[in-house]
Design an enzyme around this catalytic site. Sequence first.
Site, mmCIF file in Angstrom:
data_model
loop_
_atom_site.group_PDB
_atom_site.id
_atom_site.type_symbol
_atom_site.label_atom_id
_atom_site.label_comp_id
_atom_site.label_asym_id
_atom_site.label_seq_id
_atom_site.Cartn_x
_atom_site.Cartn_y
_atom_site.Cartn_z
ATOM 1 C CB SER A 46 -1.155 -6.071 4.373
ATOM 2 O OG SER A 46 -0.686 -6.396 5.665
ATOM 3 C CG HIS A 47 -5.169 -4.243 2.370
ATOM 4 N ND1 HIS A 47 -5.190 -3.074 1.650
ATOM 5 C CD2 HIS A 47 -4.892 -3.882 3.649
ATOM 6 C CE1 HIS A 47 -4.960 -2.049 2.447
ATOM 7 N NE2 HIS A 47 -4.770 -2.507 3.674
ATOM 8 C CG ASP A 48 -5.551 -3.511 -2.107
ATOM 9 O OD1 ASP A 48 -6.151 -3.726 -3.172
ATOM 10 O OD2 ASP A 48 -6.145 -3.393 -1.005
ATOM 11 C CB ALA A 49 1.118 -6.130 -0.846
ATOM 12 C CB CYS B 29 -1.109 0.066 -0.953
ATOM 13 S SG CYS B 29 -2.911 -0.041 -0.857
#
Length: 258
Positions: A117-120, A137
Site C-alpha cells: 500500500s501507499h507510502d510503504a 506506511c
Amino acid sequence: MISPQAFVDSSAKIGADVKIYPFAYIEANTVIGDGCVIYPYVSIMAGTTLGKNNKVFQGTVLGALPQDFEYCGETTSLVIGDNNIIRENVVVNRATHCGGQTIIGNGNCIMEGVHISHDAHIFNDTVIGYGTKIAGCVEIHDDAILTSNVIANPGARVGRCAMVKSGCRFSRDVPPFAIATHNPIEYGGVNSTILTNAGIEEKIQLRIANAYRLIFNGKTSLEDGIHQVKSQVVSSPEIEDIISFLMTSKLGLIGKEI
C-alpha cells in the site's frame, strides 16, 4: 524488444535492452530502466520509476492510485530499485500526498498476490510471500522474510533479518533478527538460520538471544528492557541495531506491553 501489441505512451522513458511483452500497458510519466522485463498484462501507471534488471510478471499493477481516503489526486510516486522479481498479480500503490513516495529497494522477491500500500518502504533483499498484504506506511527492513498470507497493519515495521510466519497479523513492530509467530502474534525466538546465512557468527547470535530474553521474558517495561540490554549485553553492530530499532518504535513491539 517492445511488442507492437503493447501500449507504451510516447513520453515514457524506456532504457536499453528492455523487453515489453504484448498487452502490457505503460502510462506517461514512467521510467523503465535498462534490462527490465515487463510480461503480458502488466500495468505500469503514471509516477512509477523502475531501476535496472527488474522482472515484472503477468497481471501486476505498479503505481496504482493509493487506496486512501486522504488521497486528493496529488502527484505522488512509486520508486523501485534494481534486480527485483515481482511476480503475478502484485499491486503496489503510489504515495498519498504530494511529493510522497512508496519505495521498493533492490534485490527483493515479491511473490504472487502481494499488495503493497501507499507510502510503504520495502528495503533490500527481502522476501514477501504469497498473498501478503502490507498496509500504508509499513517498513520492511533488509533481508526480512514475510511468509505467506501475512497482514502488516498501518505503520508497523519489520526489522533486519526478521521472519514473520505464515498467517500472522501484526500492528506493532517485529524487531531485527527475530521470529514472529502465532495469532495473536508473539516473539518466537531468534532466527538462527537467517543470521547464519547473513554471516553473523554464533557468539553474536547468542548475544542477540540474550538481549531478547531481557526484553521479552523479564517483567519490565520496554524502556527498562533497553537499559538492561545496554548494561548487560556486550555491544556489537547487531546489538546496536536492536537498541536503535527499539528506541525508535512508535507502536511498541509484538508480544510486549508498551
